[in-house]
Design a protein around this motif. Sequence first.
Motif, short mmCIF file in Angstrom:
data_model
loop_
_atom_site.label_atom_id
_atom_site.label_comp_id
_atom_site.label_asym_id
_atom_site.label_seq_id
_atom_site.Cartn_x
_atom_site.Cartn_y
_atom_site.Cartn_z
N HIS A 227 -11.06 -1.73 6.64
CA HIS A 227 -10.06 -0.71 6.35
C HIS A 227 -10.45 0.69 6.83
O HIS A 227 -9.59 1.52 7.09
CB HIS A 227 -9.75 -0.66 4.85
CG HIS A 227 -9.00 -1.86 4.36
ND1 HIS A 227 -9.62 -2.95 3.80
CD2 HIS A 227 -7.68 -2.14 4.38
CE1 HIS A 227 -8.72 -3.85 3.48
NE2 HIS A 227 -7.54 -3.39 3.81
N ASP B 118 0.81 -1.22 0.00
CA ASP B 118 0.00 0.00 0.00
C ASP B 118 0.85 1.27 0.00
O ASP B 118 0.31 2.37 -0.13
CB ASP B 118 -0.95 0.00 1.20
CG ASP B 118 -2.11 -0.96 1.01
OD1 ASP B 118 -2.26 -1.49 -0.10
OD2 ASP B 118 -2.88 -1.18 1.98
N ARG C 184 -10.23 -0.24 1.11
CA ARG C 184 -8.76 -0.28 1.07
C ARG C 184 -8.21 0.90 0.28
O ARG C 184 -7.26 1.56 0.71
CB ARG C 184 -8.29 -1.60 0.46
CG ARG C 184 -6.77 -1.69 0.38
CD ARG C 184 -6.31 -2.98 -0.25
NE ARG C 184 -4.85 -3.04 -0.31
CZ ARG C 184 -4.17 -4.03 -0.88
NH1 ARG C 184 -4.81 -5.04 -1.41
NH2 ARG C 184 -2.85 -3.98 -0.90
#
Length: 226
Positions: A88, A24, A61
């Motif tokens: 998330h 990420d 996400r």
Amino acid sequence: MNRPVTTLFMLMSVDGKISTGTTDDFDVDKDFPKMAGVSEGLHQYYEIEQTTDLWSLNSGRVQAKIGVNTKKMPKKTSVSFVIIDNRHLNENGIRYLCALSKKFVLITTNANHPAFNIEESNLHIIYQKELSLENALIKLKSEYGCERITIQTGGTLNGLFLREKLFDYVDIVVAPVLIGGKDTSTLIDGKSLVSKRELSKSGVLKLQECVILENSYLRLRYEVIR
């Protein structure tokens, strides 16, 4: 149809990558502006994005990656956002999306999601014991008046939409860069087909438009015909 008309709208590299790496920490929105030869034409993607549907579907996400869990409250827009999320988003992220959205619809299979602790007039929750994208889309149309929706999720969720035959159109902006990496997310990820009988789960496209943009960018627009 008993569900909204859907368009997959994404920015990808020439080799189909929608991220610049496997974690990420990598993100095209953060990394492409720093890449000479790519940054110069990037504005065209965001300009086209402003012309997409007034309903937008994304994942928790992706929203967490862009920092909604810690951002200050934004100004309200005319866009209604639909987010698929189980773990998330925190309460700040939910409040941020409520502040941003005309209507905010959360789709979750997590009965303990922090959104259940929040009361906002434009917050709506579609709770499912098991994720059903088709049923969620049907509810979006029948209960919330969503007629058309732009989908901008990650490769795994895009793969679920594809396998369930829930894409009607595909609108892709291609950046002039090769990323590579077998573990880097692509336009469509998820489980691979394992038998020839499953080829019917692929998406066959009819080209509607190919536009040569500035700075070696392309825009490809397709109709999904089966």
